[in-house]
Scaffold this active site. Structure first.
Site, short mmCIF file in Angstrom:
data_model
loop_
_atom_site.label_atom_id
_atom_site.label_comp_id
_atom_site.label_asym_id
_atom_site.label_seq_id
_atom_site.Cartn_x
_atom_site.Cartn_y
_atom_site.Cartn_z
N GLY A 1 36.11 7.50 13.96
CA GLY A 1 35.15 8.49 13.49
C GLY A 1 35.74 9.82 13.06
O GLY A 1 35.27 10.43 12.10
N ASP B 1 34.28 13.18 16.09
CA ASP B 1 33.33 13.38 15.00
C ASP B 1 32.02 14.00 15.50
O ASP B 1 31.52 14.95 14.93
CB ASP B 1 33.06 12.05 14.26
CG ASP B 1 32.68 10.89 15.19
OD1 ASP B 1 32.62 11.08 16.43
OD2 ASP B 1 32.44 9.78 14.67
N ASP C 1 27.34 13.36 21.27
CA ASP C 1 25.97 12.82 21.33
C ASP C 1 25.53 12.83 22.80
O ASP C 1 25.15 13.88 23.33
CB ASP C 1 26.00 11.43 20.70
CG ASP C 1 24.65 10.77 20.58
OD1 ASP C 1 23.65 11.48 20.53
OD2 ASP C 1 24.59 9.52 20.54
N LYS D 1 24.89 16.87 18.57
CA LYS D 1 23.45 16.59 18.73
C LYS D 1 23.07 17.08 20.11
O LYS D 1 23.06 16.32 21.08
CB LYS D 1 23.21 15.08 18.68
CG LYS D 1 23.15 14.47 17.31
CD LYS D 1 22.62 13.04 17.46
CE LYS D 1 23.16 12.14 16.38
NZ LYS D 1 22.88 10.72 16.65
N PHE E 1 20.07 9.71 13.29
CA PHE E 1 21.30 8.91 13.16
C PHE E 1 21.94 9.21 11.81
O PHE E 1 21.33 8.99 10.77
CB PHE E 1 21.02 7.42 13.31
CG PHE E 1 22.29 6.64 13.39
CD1 PHE E 1 23.00 6.59 14.58
CD2 PHE E 1 22.83 6.03 12.27
CE1 PHE E 1 24.23 5.94 14.66
CE2 PHE E 1 24.05 5.37 12.34
CZ PHE E 1 24.74 5.33 13.53
N ASP F 1 29.98 6.18 10.99
CA ASP F 1 29.61 4.88 10.43
C ASP F 1 28.31 4.35 10.99
O ASP F 1 27.82 4.79 12.03
CB ASP F 1 30.70 3.86 10.76
CG ASP F 1 30.68 3.48 12.25
OD1 ASP F 1 30.69 4.40 13.09
OD2 ASP F 1 30.61 2.28 12.56
N ARG G 1 31.66 5.33 6.16
CA ARG G 1 32.60 6.36 6.61
C ARG G 1 33.14 7.17 5.44
O ARG G 1 33.55 8.32 5.60
CB ARG G 1 33.78 5.73 7.36
CG ARG G 1 33.42 5.10 8.70
CD ARG G 1 34.69 4.84 9.50
NE ARG G 1 34.51 3.90 10.60
CZ ARG G 1 34.10 4.23 11.82
NH1 ARG G 1 33.78 5.47 12.11
NH2 ARG G 1 33.98 3.31 12.77
P1 IMP Z 1 28.57 9.81 22.97
O1 IMP Z 1 29.54 9.14 23.89
O2 IMP Z 1 27.17 9.31 23.14
O3 IMP Z 1 28.65 11.33 22.97
O4 IMP Z 1 28.86 9.26 21.53
C1 IMP Z 1 29.91 9.59 20.80
C2 IMP Z 1 30.19 8.51 19.77
O5 IMP Z 1 29.00 7.80 19.36
C3 IMP Z 1 30.67 9.22 18.55
O6 IMP Z 1 32.07 9.39 18.61
C4 IMP Z 1 30.23 8.31 17.44
O7 IMP Z 1 31.20 7.31 17.24
C5 IMP Z 1 28.98 7.65 17.95
N1 IMP Z 1 27.75 8.31 17.42
C6 IMP Z 1 26.87 9.10 18.07
N2 IMP Z 1 25.89 9.53 17.26
C7 IMP Z 1 26.15 9.00 16.05
C8 IMP Z 1 25.49 9.07 14.77
O8 IMP Z 1 24.46 9.74 14.56
N3 IMP Z 1 26.08 8.38 13.76
C9 IMP Z 1 27.22 7.65 13.91
N4 IMP Z 1 27.87 7.55 15.08
C10 IMP Z 1 27.34 8.22 16.14
MG MG Z 2 33.38 8.00 17.50
#
Ligand code: IMP
Ligand code: MG
Length: 188
Positions: A50, A106, A109, A137, A158, A165, A171
């Site tokens: 990402g 990237d 979340d 986010k 999203f 991706d 991407r």
């Molecule tokens: P977390 O562990 O939930 O903070 O997620 C992080 C990973 O989830 C990021 O590095 C992305 O690869 C993926 N991700 C989270 N939200 C999105 C989105 O809106 N689009 C694409 N990938 C996302």
């Molecule tokens: Mg990622």
């Protein structure tokens, strides 16, 4: 002549961050990093896939001596939502003991990925560890985590493009956009 509007990819509902906005913000993030590190060397760790595009563009705005390494994390996602614990798939090759480390991802979340990775990096005893993400986010956090450098705070939608991706696609889009709802489903 009327100003040229960026053309929108047919799979996108809307564009959240344009290519020009990304370029401008990366230049200002590079200045924030300069305030943090001065002229010192630091080690960049990029979470692939990402963060590939963001890391490549940000690095080109940085004049400090840098070392670069990448790690790969698998986060189990059910279509567009994260459902499990992220796992380390490919680890570091550089020694980061007593180094200034900048971790780049990237998007922040739920916070699970960066909580896991920063925990792992801290065990390797870097001199310092800072985290830089292109997108945040804020509303979706499941574990407490804040990044030190944030490109853009975005709503809970999203998004794809500029490294992000859906099922490994999109991407390569130069902007960040919201994927059309009916395309947010995995094919069998
Ligand atoms: P977390 O562990 O939930 O903070 O997620 C992080 C990973 O989830 C990021 O590095 C992305 O690869 C993926 N991700 C989270 N939200 C999105 C989105 O809106 N689009 C694409 N990938 C996302
Ligand atoms: Mg990622």
């Amino acid at each position: 002549m009327p100003a040229k509007r960026p053309s929108i990819h047919p799979d996108l509902d809307s564009i959240l961050v344009t290519e020009a906005q990304i370029k401008r913000r990366i230049k200002s993030l590079a200045k924030e990093l300069k305030e943090q590190y001065g002229d010192k060397e630091f080690t960049v760790i990029s979470i692939i896939n990402g963060a590939i595009l963001f890391t490549a563009d940000l690095l080109r705005e940085i004049e400090n001596p840098t070392r670069l390494d990448c790690i790969r994390i698998s986060s189990y996602r059910n279509e567009t939502k994260s459902i499990g614990t992220p796992q380390l798939v490919h680890s570091l090759t550089l020694d980061i003991t007593n180094r200034d480390v900048l971790l780049i991802d990237d998007i922040l979340d739920t916070g699970k990925t960066l909580a896991l990775v920063t925990g792992m990096i801290r065990k390797l005893k870097p001199k310092s560890l800072k985290v830089c993400v292109l997108l945040d986010k804020k509303g979706r956090r499941e574990v407490a985590f804040e990044a030190d450098f944030v490109g853009f705070i975005i709503p809970d939608r999203f998004v794809v493009g500029y490294g992000l991706d859906f099922a490994e696609r999109y991407r390569n889009l130069p902007c960040i956009g919201v994927l059309k709802q009916h395309l947010q489903k995995l094919a069998d």
